[in-house]
Design a protein around this motif. Sequence first.
Motif, PDB file in Angstrom:
ATOM      1  N   TYR A  38       0.848  -1.195   0.000  1.00  0.00           N
ATOM      2  CA  TYR A  38       0.000   0.000   0.000  1.00  0.00           C
ATOM      3  C   TYR A  38       0.880   1.240   0.000  1.00  0.00           C
ATOM      4  CZ  TYR A  38      -3.353   3.516   1.567  1.00  0.00           C
ATOM      5  OH  TYR A  38      -4.138   4.655   1.679  1.00  0.00           O
ATOM      6  N   ASP A  39       0.627   2.125  -0.966  1.00  0.00           N
ATOM      7  CA  ASP A  39       1.346   3.384  -1.041  1.00  0.00           C
ATOM      8  C   ASP A  39       0.473   4.481  -0.431  1.00  0.00           C
ATOM      9  OD1 ASP A  39       2.636   5.740  -1.659  1.00  0.00           O
ATOM     10  OD2 ASP A  39       3.030   5.227  -3.747  1.00  0.00           O
ATOM     11  N   PRO A  40       0.849   5.018   0.746  1.00  0.00           N
ATOM     12  CA  PRO A  40       0.014   6.041   1.393  1.00  0.00           C
ATOM     13  C   PRO A  40      -0.027   7.352   0.616  1.00  0.00           C
ATOM     14  CG  PRO A  40       2.113   5.819   2.539  1.00  0.00           C
ATOM     15  CD  PRO A  40       2.060   4.714   1.526  1.00  0.00           C
ATOM     16  N   ILE A  41       0.901   7.541  -0.320  1.00  0.00           N
ATOM     17  CA  ILE A  41       0.941   8.798  -1.063  1.00  0.00           C
ATOM     18  C   ILE A  41      -0.188   8.881  -2.075  1.00  0.00           C
ATOM     19  CG2 ILE A  41       2.327  10.261  -2.595  1.00  0.00           C
ATOM     20  CD1 ILE A  41       4.816   9.095  -1.278  1.00  0.00           C
ATOM     21  N   ASP A  42      -0.457   7.791  -2.785  1.00  0.00           N
ATOM     22  CA  ASP A  42      -1.580   7.805  -3.733  1.00  0.00           C
ATOM     23  C   ASP A  42      -2.783   7.026  -3.222  1.00  0.00           C
ATOM     24  OD1 ASP A  42      -0.855   5.155  -4.078  1.00  0.00           O
ATOM     25  OD2 ASP A  42      -0.286   5.343  -6.175  1.00  0.00           O
ATOM     26  N   ASN A  60      11.115  -4.510  -3.510  1.00  0.00           N
ATOM     27  CA  ASN A  60       9.890  -3.826  -3.070  1.00  0.00           C
ATOM     28  C   ASN A  60      10.187  -2.444  -2.493  1.00  0.00           C
ATOM     29  OD1 ASN A  60       7.969  -5.992  -3.661  1.00  0.00           O
ATOM     30  ND2 ASN A  60       9.002  -7.103  -2.029  1.00  0.00           N
ATOM     31  N   ALA A  61      10.991  -1.669  -3.230  1.00  0.00           N
ATOM     32  CA  ALA A  61      11.400  -0.339  -2.779  1.00  0.00           C
ATOM     33  C   ALA A  61      10.635   0.781  -3.471  1.00  0.00           C
ATOM     34  CB  ALA A  61      12.895  -0.147  -3.011  1.00  0.00           C
ATOM     35  N   LEU A  62      10.322   0.623  -4.761  1.00  0.00           N
ATOM     36  CA  LEU A  62       9.784   1.699  -5.584  1.00  0.00           C
ATOM     37  C   LEU A  62       8.311   1.451  -5.892  1.00  0.00           C
ATOM     38  CD1 LEU A  62      11.032   4.223  -7.221  1.00  0.00           C
ATOM     39  CD2 LEU A  62      10.834   2.717  -9.197  1.00  0.00           C
ATOM     40  N   SER A  63       7.448   2.375  -5.456  1.00  0.00           N
ATOM     41  CA  SER A  63       6.018   2.238  -5.726  1.00  0.00           C
ATOM     42  C   SER A  63       5.743   2.456  -7.210  1.00  0.00           C
ATOM     43  CB  SER A  63       5.226   3.261  -4.907  1.00  0.00           C
ATOM     44  OG  SER A  63       3.881   3.325  -5.365  1.00  0.00           O
ATOM     45  N   PRO A  64       4.980   1.583  -7.867  1.00  0.00           N
ATOM     46  CA  PRO A  64       4.701   1.733  -9.295  1.00  0.00           C
ATOM     47  C   PRO A  64       3.909   2.991  -9.632  1.00  0.00           C
ATOM     48  CG  PRO A  64       4.186  -0.498  -8.558  1.00  0.00           C
ATOM     49  CD  PRO A  64       4.411   0.333  -7.334  1.00  0.00           C
ATOM     50  N   HIS A  72      10.389   8.403   1.048  1.00  0.00           N
ATOM     51  CA  HIS A  72       9.264   9.271   0.696  1.00  0.00           C
ATOM     52  C   HIS A  72       7.989   8.837   1.422  1.00  0.00           C
ATOM     53  CE1 HIS A  72      11.800   9.438  -3.125  1.00  0.00           C
ATOM     54  NE2 HIS A  72      11.922  10.625  -2.551  1.00  0.00           N
ATOM     55  N   ARG A  73       7.770   7.534   1.473  1.00  0.00           N
ATOM     56  CA  ARG A  73       6.546   7.039   2.135  1.00  0.00           C
ATOM     57  C   ARG A  73       6.632   7.249   3.645  1.00  0.00           C
ATOM     58  NH1 ARG A  73       7.631   3.401  -2.012  1.00  0.00           N
ATOM     59  NH2 ARG A  73       8.625   1.854  -0.642  1.00  0.00           N
ATOM     60  N   GLN A  74       7.827   7.103   4.216  1.00  0.00           N
ATOM     61  CA  GLN A  74       7.994   7.388   5.638  1.00  0.00           C
ATOM     62  C   GLN A  74       7.683   8.852   5.929  1.00  0.00           C
ATOM     63  OE1 GLN A  74      11.336   6.576   9.050  1.00  0.00           O
ATOM     64  NE2 GLN A  74      12.026   7.664   7.236  1.00  0.00           N
ATOM     65  N   MET A  75       8.199   9.745   5.093  1.00  0.00           N
ATOM     66  CA  MET A  75       7.959  11.172   5.283  1.00  0.00           C
ATOM     67  C   MET A  75       6.469  11.486   5.178  1.00  0.00           C
ATOM     68  SD  MET A  75       9.562  14.374   3.156  1.00  0.00           S
ATOM     69  CE  MET A  75       8.626  15.903   2.942  1.00  0.00           C
ATOM     70  N   TRP A  76       5.804  10.909   4.188  1.00  0.00           N
ATOM     71  CA  TRP A  76       4.371  11.158   4.009  1.00  0.00           C
ATOM     72  C   TRP A  76       3.586  10.697   5.232  1.00  0.00           C
ATOM     73  CZ3 TRP A  76       1.728  13.551   0.007  1.00  0.00           C
ATOM     74  CH2 TRP A  76       0.338  13.433   0.046  1.00  0.00           C
ATOM     75  N   LEU A  77       3.899   9.524   5.745  1.00  0.00           N
ATOM     76  CA  LEU A  77       3.200   8.997   6.917  1.00  0.00           C
ATOM     77  C   LEU A  77       3.436   9.881   8.134  1.00  0.00           C
ATOM     78  CD1 LEU A  77       3.914   5.206   6.355  1.00  0.00           C
ATOM     79  CD2 LEU A  77       1.644   6.266   6.412  1.00  0.00           C
ATOM     80  N   ILE A 238       5.193  -2.236   8.200  1.00  0.00           N
ATOM     81  CA  ILE A 238       6.441  -1.868   7.537  1.00  0.00           C
ATOM     82  C   ILE A 238       6.547  -2.559   6.184  1.00  0.00           C
ATOM     83  CG2 ILE A 238       8.953  -2.185   7.640  1.00  0.00           C
ATOM     84  CD1 ILE A 238       8.783  -1.537  10.617  1.00  0.00           C
ATOM     85  N   LYS A 239       6.200  -3.833   6.151  1.00  0.00           N
ATOM     86  CA  LYS A 239       6.230  -4.567   4.885  1.00  0.00           C
ATOM     87  C   LYS A 239       5.187  -4.032   3.917  1.00  0.00           C
ATOM     88  CE  LYS A 239       5.779  -9.166   2.858  1.00  0.00           C
ATOM     89  NZ  LYS A 239       5.554 -10.614   3.108  1.00  0.00           N
ATOM     90  N   ARG A 240       3.978  -3.786   4.403  1.00  0.00           N
ATOM     91  CA  ARG A 240       2.887  -3.344   3.535  1.00  0.00           C
ATOM     92  C   ARG A 240       3.150  -1.960   2.954  1.00  0.00           C
ATOM     93  NH1 ARG A 240      -2.155  -4.070   1.818  1.00  0.00           N
ATOM     94  NH2 ARG A 240      -3.737  -2.452   2.010  1.00  0.00           N
ATOM     95  N   PHE A 241       3.689  -1.050   3.746  1.00  0.00           N
ATOM     96  CA  PHE A 241       3.995   0.300   3.272  1.00  0.00           C
ATOM     97  C   PHE A 241       5.309   0.364   2.497  1.00  0.00           C
ATOM     98  CE2 PHE A 241       1.560   1.872   7.215  1.00  0.00           C
ATOM     99  CZ  PHE A 241       0.363   1.937   6.504  1.00  0.00           C
ATOM    100  N   GLY A 242       6.093  -0.694   2.557  1.00  0.00           N
ATOM    101  CA  GLY A 242       7.397  -0.681   1.905  1.00  0.00           C
ATOM    102  C   GLY A 242       8.347   0.297   2.566  1.00  0.00           C
ATOM    103  N   LEU A 243       8.511   0.184   3.893  1.00  0.00           N
ATOM    104  CA  LEU A 243       9.386   1.067   4.653  1.00  0.00           C
ATOM    105  C   LEU A 243      10.688   0.359   4.991  1.00  0.00           C
ATOM    106  CD1 LEU A 243       6.770   2.507   7.203  1.00  0.00           C
ATOM    107  CD2 LEU A 243       7.458   3.487   4.997  1.00  0.00           C
ATOM    108  N   SER A 244      11.657   1.121   5.433  1.00  0.00           N
ATOM    109  CA  SER A 244      12.907   0.576   5.944  1.00  0.00           C
ATOM    110  C   SER A 244      12.938   0.797   7.453  1.00  0.00           C
ATOM    111  CB  SER A 244      14.096   1.263   5.283  1.00  0.00           C
ATOM    112  OG  SER A 244      15.311   0.806   5.835  1.00  0.00           O
ATOM    113  N   ARG A 245      13.002  -0.280   8.220  1.00  0.00           N
ATOM    114  CA  ARG A 245      12.873  -0.194   9.675  1.00  0.00           C
ATOM    115  C   ARG A 245      13.917   0.717  10.301  1.00  0.00           C
ATOM    116  NH1 ARG A 245      10.766  -2.215  14.086  1.00  0.00           N
ATOM    117  NH2 ARG A 245       9.333  -3.573  12.971  1.00  0.00           N
ATOM    118  N   ASN A 246      15.125   0.709   9.794  1.00  0.00           N
ATOM    119  CA  ASN A 246      16.216   1.441  10.434  1.00  0.00           C
ATOM    120  C   ASN A 246      16.533   2.767   9.764  1.00  0.00           C
ATOM    121  OD1 ASN A 246      16.751  -0.506  12.489  1.00  0.00           O
ATOM    122  ND2 ASN A 246      17.758  -1.788  10.952  1.00  0.00           N
ATOM    123  N   GLU A 247      15.659   3.235   8.870  1.00  0.00           N
ATOM    124  CA  GLU A 247      15.898   4.525   8.229  1.00  0.00           C
ATOM    125  C   GLU A 247      15.482   5.664   9.161  1.00  0.00           C
ATOM    126  OE1 GLU A 247      15.526   6.687   3.937  1.00  0.00           O
ATOM    127  OE2 GLU A 247      14.353   4.882   4.306  1.00  0.00           O
TER     128      GLU A 247
END
Length: 255
Positions: A38-42, A60-64, A72-77, A238-247
């Motif tokens: 799930y991409d929270p941005i779109d 699984n890093a780049l949202s299509p 980017h997704r971490q910042m948006w959240l 974290i998996k669903r949003f495609g985040l990096s735990r330690n970023e």
Amino acid sequence: MKKVTKFLLNKIPRPMLIKMSIWARPLIYKFYKGDQFYDPIDGRSYRKFLPYGYGKQRENALSPGTLSLERHRQMWLYLQNETSFFTKNAKVLHIAPEQEFLRKFKRMKNLNYISADLFSPIVDVKADILDLPFPDDSFDIIFCNHVLEHIEDDAKAMSELYRVMRPGGWGIFQVPMRNSLEKTYEDFTITDPKERQKHFGQYDHVRWYGMDYFERLRKAGFTTEPNFYSQNFSDEEIKRFGLSRNEILPVVFKK
């Protein structure tokens, strides 16, 4: 197909990919539509995200849909869950804006949104981060993501960002970081693009930031501490949003 996708993502610059994706989105969404990510941005769900990385590929890093990365997704959240960014009136400066954010933020009625960069053709103001053409205490919020690693005199750049931020303001200044480094690794004698790629991860970077990045920001006047925002989410999220735990999400404040 996977090899072709990796080749294209690494050979075509992300800004160009984002431009291409705007008209191709209906087709992209149809092809990647699913329920695993799930991409929270779109606000859309996908069966997979795409691999990405200049060297080693991150799966699984780049949202299509938005071509957003983990950061980017971490910042948006963070903006969505922890701030009033989407509702409160604010004057915003965005240095070297990400195109997907630029597109969305310019539409927001609550923002007086100004984008700036020295070279980009899509920004509002042509500006050198070492000498910003704005008065002191001009902005409530400043975004400056993945810019400082390109600047030799990052202390001067940080001081300029501090100068134009209003007291009580805040910002997000993301940079490439290695959490295992206590001190930032930089060597300005390394100028060959291939050597910079080898030492700093990208041909036009001049450093890898370590954990002393926050001390550099504090020396410029900001209040800040490391913020592992992704760790607020469950492993499943974290998996669903495609985040990096330690970023780390570097959030700064001006008192």
